[in-house]
Each structure stands twice: as C-alpha cells, then as structure tokens.
Motif scaffolding. Sequence first.
Motif, PDB file in Angstrom:
ATOM      1  N   ALA A  86      32.444  22.554  90.082  1.00 56.42           N
ATOM      2  CA  ALA A  86      33.556  22.716  91.020  1.00 56.42           C
ATOM      3  C   ALA A  86      34.438  23.316  90.451  1.00 56.42           C
ATOM      4  CB  ALA A  86      33.785  21.383  91.925  1.00 56.42           C
ATOM      5  N   ALA A  87      34.981  23.370  89.212  1.00 61.03           N
ATOM      6  CA  ALA A  87      35.987  24.101  88.720  1.00 61.03           C
ATOM      7  C   ALA A  87      35.740  25.490  88.681  1.00 61.03           C
ATOM      8  CB  ALA A  87      36.172  23.605  87.277  1.00 61.03           C
ATOM      9  N   SER A  88      36.733  26.341  88.429  1.00 60.48           N
ATOM     10  CA  SER A  88      36.581  27.706  88.324  1.00 60.48           C
ATOM     11  C   SER A  88      35.487  27.895  86.816  1.00 60.48           C
ATOM     12  CB  SER A  88      37.694  28.336  88.062  1.00 60.48           C
ATOM     13  OG  SER A  88      38.594  28.008  86.787  1.00 60.48           O
ATOM     14  N   LYS A  89      34.873  29.077  86.974  1.00 59.25           N
ATOM     15  CA  LYS A  89      34.184  29.304  85.792  1.00 59.25           C
ATOM     16  C   LYS A  89      34.748  29.445  84.718  1.00 59.25           C
ATOM     17  CE  LYS A  89      30.533  31.991  88.541  1.00 59.25           C
ATOM     18  NZ  LYS A  89      29.720  33.219  88.977  1.00 59.25           N
ATOM     19  N   PRO A  90      34.327  28.981  83.491  1.00 58.93           N
ATOM     20  CA  PRO A  90      35.277  28.878  82.426  1.00 58.93           C
ATOM     21  C   PRO A  90      34.694  30.020  81.577  1.00 58.93           C
ATOM     22  CG  PRO A  90      33.333  27.729  82.187  1.00 58.93           C
ATOM     23  CD  PRO A  90      33.100  27.967  83.621  1.00 58.93           C
ATOM     24  N   ASP A  91      35.642  30.643  81.024  1.00 58.29           N
ATOM     25  CA  ASP A  91      35.320  31.536  79.831  1.00 58.29           C
ATOM     26  C   ASP A  91      34.497  30.917  78.764  1.00 58.29           C
ATOM     27  OD1 ASP A  91      36.840  33.531  81.084  1.00 58.29           O
ATOM     28  OD2 ASP A  91      38.721  33.258  79.941  1.00 58.29           O
ATOM     29  N   ILE A  92      33.633  31.858  78.184  1.00 58.77           N
ATOM     30  CA  ILE A  92      32.643  31.393  77.143  1.00 58.77           C
ATOM     31  C   ILE A  92      32.852  32.063  75.801  1.00 58.77           C
ATOM     32  CG2 ILE A  92      30.268  30.607  76.618  1.00 58.77           C
ATOM     33  CD1 ILE A  92      29.797  30.683  79.637  1.00 58.77           C
ATOM     34  N   LEU A  93      33.011  31.515  74.690  1.00 57.04           N
ATOM     35  CA  LEU A  93      33.012  32.014  73.493  1.00 57.04           C
ATOM     36  C   LEU A  93      32.172  31.286  72.498  1.00 57.04           C
ATOM     37  CD1 LEU A  93      34.558  33.762  71.073  1.00 57.04           C
ATOM     38  CD2 LEU A  93      36.271  32.122  71.175  1.00 57.04           C
ATOM     39  N   ILE A  94      31.246  32.104  72.139  1.00 58.69           N
ATOM     40  CA  ILE A  94      30.266  31.715  71.086  1.00 58.69           C
ATOM     41  C   ILE A  94      30.600  32.346  69.648  1.00 58.69           C
ATOM     42  CG2 ILE A  94      27.907  31.210  70.326  1.00 58.69           C
ATOM     43  CD1 ILE A  94      27.203  31.106  72.934  1.00 58.69           C
ATOM     44  N   ILE A  95      30.856  31.443  68.648  1.00 59.86           N
ATOM     45  CA  ILE A  95      30.982  32.151  67.152  1.00 59.86           C
ATOM     46  C   ILE A  95      30.056  31.645  66.428  1.00 59.86           C
ATOM     47  CG2 ILE A  95      32.818  32.337  65.463  1.00 59.86           C
ATOM     48  CD1 ILE A  95      34.926  31.361  67.326  1.00 59.86           C
ATOM     49  N   LEU A  96      29.244  32.572  65.867  1.00 56.23           N
ATOM     50  CA  LEU A  96      28.173  32.185  64.964  1.00 56.23           C
ATOM     51  C   LEU A  96      28.641  33.138  63.623  1.00 56.23           C
ATOM     52  CD1 LEU A  96      25.350  31.252  64.513  1.00 56.23           C
ATOM     53  CD2 LEU A  96      24.431  33.541  65.227  1.00 56.23           C
ATOM     54  N   ASN A  97      28.487  32.026  62.477  1.00 54.88           N
ATOM     55  CA  ASN A  97      28.533  32.848  61.056  1.00 54.88           C
ATOM     56  C   ASN A  97      27.520  32.738  60.339  1.00 54.88           C
ATOM     57  OD1 ASN A  97      28.384  29.987  59.832  1.00 54.88           O
ATOM     58  ND2 ASN A  97      30.103  30.552  58.703  1.00 54.88           N
ATOM     59  N   ASP A  98      27.079  33.258  59.285  1.00 57.60           N
ATOM     60  CA  ASP A  98      25.860  33.604  58.579  1.00 57.60           C
ATOM     61  C   ASP A  98      25.830  33.054  57.319  1.00 57.60           C
ATOM     62  OD1 ASP A  98      23.845  35.290  57.951  1.00 57.60           O
ATOM     63  OD2 ASP A  98      24.730  37.142  58.515  1.00 57.60           O
ATOM     64  N   ASP A  99      24.669  32.183  57.066  1.00 54.69           N
ATOM     65  CA  ASP A  99      24.138  31.602  55.699  1.00 54.69           C
ATOM     66  C   ASP A  99      25.272  30.610  55.184  1.00 54.69           C
ATOM     67  OD1 ASP A  99      22.279  33.475  56.133  1.00 54.69           O
ATOM     68  OD2 ASP A  99      22.345  34.179  54.131  1.00 54.69           O
ATOM     69  N   HIS A 132      27.327  35.563  54.263  1.00 53.91           N
ATOM     70  CA  HIS A 132      26.114  35.968  53.560  1.00 53.91           C
ATOM     71  C   HIS A 132      26.573  36.973  52.494  1.00 53.91           C
ATOM     72  CE1 HIS A 132      22.559  38.303  53.631  1.00 53.91           C
ATOM     73  NE2 HIS A 132      21.897  37.597  54.628  1.00 53.91           N
ATOM     74  N   TRP A 133      25.599  36.895  51.400  1.00 54.04           N
ATOM     75  CA  TRP A 133      25.618  38.071  50.553  1.00 54.04           C
ATOM     76  C   TRP A 133      25.977  39.302  50.878  1.00 54.04           C
ATOM     77  CZ3 TRP A 133      21.724  40.829  50.864  1.00 54.04           C
ATOM     78  CH2 TRP A 133      20.408  40.187  51.188  1.00 54.04           C
ATOM     79  N   PRO A 134      26.439  40.272  50.340  1.00 53.53           N
ATOM     80  CA  PRO A 134      27.142  40.505  48.851  1.00 53.53           C
ATOM     81  C   PRO A 134      28.589  39.456  48.952  1.00 53.53           C
ATOM     82  CG  PRO A 134      27.427  42.392  49.869  1.00 53.53           C
ATOM     83  CD  PRO A 134      26.709  41.801  50.788  1.00 53.53           C
ATOM     84  N   GLY A 163      21.040  27.427  57.006  1.00 55.55           N
ATOM     85  CA  GLY A 163      21.399  26.624  56.061  1.00 55.55           C
ATOM     86  C   GLY A 163      21.923  27.652  54.955  1.00 55.55           C
ATOM     87  N   ALA A 164      22.652  27.074  53.862  1.00 50.57           N
ATOM     88  CA  ALA A 164      23.137  28.018  52.894  1.00 50.57           C
ATOM     89  C   ALA A 164      21.818  28.534  52.093  1.00 50.57           C
ATOM     90  CB  ALA A 164      23.913  27.048  51.817  1.00 50.57           C
ATOM     91  N   CYS A 165      22.162  29.737  51.636  1.00 53.24           N
ATOM     92  CA  CYS A 165      21.209  30.672  51.102  1.00 53.24           C
ATOM     93  C   CYS A 165      21.161  30.728  49.637  1.00 53.24           C
ATOM     94  CB  CYS A 165      21.452  32.059  51.542  1.00 53.24           C
ATOM     95  SG  CYS A 165      20.520  33.258  50.957  1.00 53.24           S
ATOM     96  N   ALA A 166      19.845  30.250  49.152  1.00 56.46           N
ATOM     97  CA  ALA A 166      19.553  30.211  47.887  1.00 56.46           C
ATOM     98  C   ALA A 166      19.091  31.312  47.310  1.00 56.46           C
ATOM     99  CB  ALA A 166      18.691  28.945  47.233  1.00 56.46           C
ATOM    100  N   GLU A 167      19.036  32.492  47.971  1.00 54.22           N
ATOM    101  CA  GLU A 167      18.504  33.611  47.552  1.00 54.22           C
ATOM    102  C   GLU A 167      19.130  34.236  46.107  1.00 54.22           C
ATOM    103  OE1 GLU A 167      16.954  34.990  51.998  1.00 54.22           O
ATOM    104  OE2 GLU A 167      18.416  35.947  50.760  1.00 54.22           O
ATOM    105  N   ASP A 168      18.468  34.844  45.384  1.00 52.10           N
ATOM    106  CA  ASP A 168      18.833  35.372  44.169  1.00 52.10           C
ATOM    107  C   ASP A 168      18.826  37.224  44.124  1.00 52.10           C
ATOM    108  OD1 ASP A 168      19.885  35.736  41.351  1.00 52.10           O
ATOM    109  OD2 ASP A 168      17.909  36.015  40.755  1.00 52.10           O
TER     110      ASP A 168
END
Length: 549
Positions: A8-21, A207-209, A313-318
């Motif tokens: 019933a409320a006004s349509k909300p703005d939507i912000l999705i923040i995704l980070n990496d590794d 994420h590396w580097p 999840g965290a990255c164990a790549e060498d």
Amino acid sequence: MTGENIMAASKPDILIILNDDMGFSDIGCYGGEVETPNLDGLATGGLRYSQFYNTARCSPSRASLMTGLHPHQTGIGILTYDTGPEGYAGDLNRRCVTMAEVLREAGYGTYLSGKWHVAKNLREPTDSWPMQRGFDKFYGTIIGAGSFFYPNTLTRGNENIEHEARDDAEFFYTDAISDQAAAFIHEHHAASPDKPLFQYVTYTAPHWPLHAHDEDIAKYKGRFDAGWDRLREQRLERLVRAGIIDQSWMLTDRDPSQPAWENAEQKEWLLRCMEVYAAQIDRMDQGIGRILQALEETGRFENTLIIFLSDNGACAEDIPEGVDEKSLVEDLMIARAQTRDGRPVRLGNDPTIMPGAEDTYQSYGVAWANMSNTPFRLYKHWIHEGGIATPLIAHWPKGIAERGALRHVPGQLPDLMATVLEVSGARYPETFKGNVILPLEGVSLVKSFAEDHQRTEPLFWEHEGNAAVRVGNWKLVRNYPGAWELYDMQSDRTEMRDLAADNSERVKDMLALYEAWAKRCGVIPREKILEEMKKLGGNAFWEKEEEQG
C-alpha cells in the motif's frame, strides 16, 4: 510492516550492494577487525541475517541473485568461460529475466555500478551485457577481476572506457564504483524525483589482487599482529556475544595445510597481506558512506530497501610465483602486464614483494581466508559453510520496524528476486521478449522483516561437483569427489560432527531431493564437465584451482 502494508505504501527505492570474495566474519558488525562504520550503521538501524547463503563463486552468485534462479538454469554453472557444447555456456541466457528487466517494466529507473561478470564476450556488447538486460545506465567492468588501478573491460553503457583509468593518476576502481553510484542517484532524482530507483552496486573489493591506498593500509598496521589463531578465537567470541553464532558450536580447526601462527615464516609479508585486504574493505565502506549520503541528500533514504551481502566465502586461492603471465593477461584478461606508467607488474605471491601497489598482483592466502570465514570450514568453491555463508544486512526505515535485530531464518540468493518483487509490486513474467521464462525459485524475505520464522522450503547448491541440500536444520553436503556428509545445523553449524553413518534413511531421502533438483535445474555431472574442459585444452591457472578443489 506486513506485506499488504508494504504494497500500500509508495514503491520503495531498492539498493543491492554486493561485494566480492569476503568472508563471513570480516566486517565489524559480524565480528571482524575491519572498520566498517557505514555497514555497521545499516546493521544497527536494520537487520542482520545469520544464515543467508550465496552459491560459493562469483559468476554463479551474480546470475542467481539477478534472476531468482539457480545459476545452472541461467547458463552460468561455473564461470563466464565456455566449458564446451555439452557444458555450461558461461553466458546469461534468455530463459531468465534480471531484476533490472522486471523492475524497469514496473516503472523503475535501473542503474548498475561495478562488476557484471555474467557475460562470455568481454569486448563486444551482446544480449547478456547490462544495457541489454534491463539497465538504463551502466558503469563498470564486464570481467570478474583485475587491477584496481587500471582494470580491463572498464565500460560505460556499451562503450569501452579503459582509457579513463589509464589517463587518471587518481583512478581507483573501488572509489569509481562508489562515486558513480552516488552520481546515478543524484542524476535520477534530478530527472525523475517521483520515479522509483533500482541500483545494483557491485564491488570487486576485496577480491585479489591486493591493491589499496597507503593511508588505508596504515590504519591496520599492528591490527593483526596476534596472528590468525588468536584472532579466530576472538572473532568467535564476538560472534557469540552478538548472538550471530551459538556458543555451543565448536570453532573449526585451523586449516591443516597451514602452520600455527607462532611457527609461520615471512610474518612481515603475511601481516601486510591481511592489512591490505582489510584496507580494501575499509575503502569500500567509505564509498558506501557516500552512496548513503546521496540517498539522504535526495530525500530517498527512508524509503530505500538496502541489502548488503558477499558473493561467496573468503578466497583461499594462491597466485603462485611464476604464474603464467600470458594466461592472466591475455587469455583470462584479469591482469595487466604493465602499470599505467609502463612499469612491469610483478605477478605472484613473492614474499620479498609487499602487496598493495599497482605494480603488484598477489592474494592473501589460505590461513587468512580461514580466519575470514571464522568459525566455518573451507572457502570459495566449496559448499561447506565457509564457502557459502555470507553476512546479509537489510535496512529500510519505512518497511522494517525493528532496529538492530537478528534473523536466523535460512535463505539463499534466489530469495532476493522474490523479495524485490514483493516490495515493488513488480510482476515476474512467464514470457519476456518472446522467450519462455523459467519459474521463480526464490522465497521472499519480507515475512522475516517483521519476525523470525522457520523455513519449510529446502535449499540447494552445486558448484564444481561440491553440493548440498538443506532441509530444516539438516544439511547434506559433499566435498567432491568425497562422500556425502550430514550435519545438524541447529547443534553443529560449524560441521564438525558428520552424522551420515547413523542416519542412512535421512541421507537417502535428502539425496533423492538433491538429485531431483539437480535434474530439474540442469546441473551437469562434474565428471562430464571435466571431460569437456580437457577437450578445450585446459588452462594452467584454472587447472591448479581444480587440483585445489
């Protein structure tokens, strides 16, 4: 607020923040040492979820989040590299729609700032690029990783703009993502103040580097000197005090491949790696602060649903010394051979070279990734909790009444599309632009905005043969090509006591659920994928990752 009241409320703005590794316990409000005041503020003013899950890898997570499907259904079961005619195409297909496509149909302005990483063609615009998948404006990279000072595939709209980074001595990709996101908010508000906004902000940090500014790195000098063993214990203590982790769950053992901190060599270099990693997250949080400020300045903050999470999840790549430069620079396009001023980039984890500067290219390694995932087992790539557990913060002043509360209901990435549909009133289509669209797989989180509750729907995962199904408190999981393991997530979420041998009927029933899901969603048996990769000739860097799991 109930779902009916939200509608019933006004349509909300939507912000999705995704980070990496980023690991489960790196940011301050999830027990970590990294200073993240802006994310901590969102947590204090909203909700933290303790059992939300990604898919364990960059591209599949992005495909799943954006479409409300499991990644295999979208054509991206592994990465954005073609695994052959009988494998996954590595390209977002037309059997799915993106959040941007459904929200634009519902009257939203749609903006993306950051990493895309769900398109196979890295140079030429295709129908799997952002502008072709529902975004009004795009600034960012098509590729999945690279230099923070001079990234490959930097794009505005459909136009390559790598020259902008090359010619700007102050350019830093994390800052550019943040500043462009804030600018999009101001531009949208100026042009359409009453039109709802959807913004997808996708950082490559951490994420590396390992690239960061000296002043950010300096903030963490000495912060990790106690070493990974003691810091893991301290993180667990903070997680328990916060109510995120149950005090009865055991801390997992240090990764068996890693020494006790007191026996570790090259400590100066090891500490510097973690300091740079922390600085990467810190810089991201600073930028998130500027995005939140833009929402405040335009009067949109109170009615914006903000969701923050990590893609795996965290990255164990060498990145080994002597890594094939041609592979990273030319084939995969995730590194530069030279800096902007012509110096050679020193590729690989050489302990005589301190990370952070543009002419370095390193990762922080297994032991620190083990700490980042405290208290869980394993890492990116795997479906044990260390690979898939992510912090998730939900903040929406007009739609979430509780402040600073926890939610323990399990959820996974397809749920975000279902959530966005419910709060926006957008319609998920059966067909789109002449294509039949697969049914939505997610379950909305809106009910959990008001109260915690039990989830009745199962959750499923598969990546590189690693797989799991969770039903209620039970999780059946496999570390490919090993045997299936069974854990009671209520008493043992850190997966320390395998109960499979004593619960053969439960294992049988859950395995049948998994196999039916895998068949329905187009999961290709890992053996077949490996055969196709061999036909394509393989790649030295990724073959090493295959050997590691």
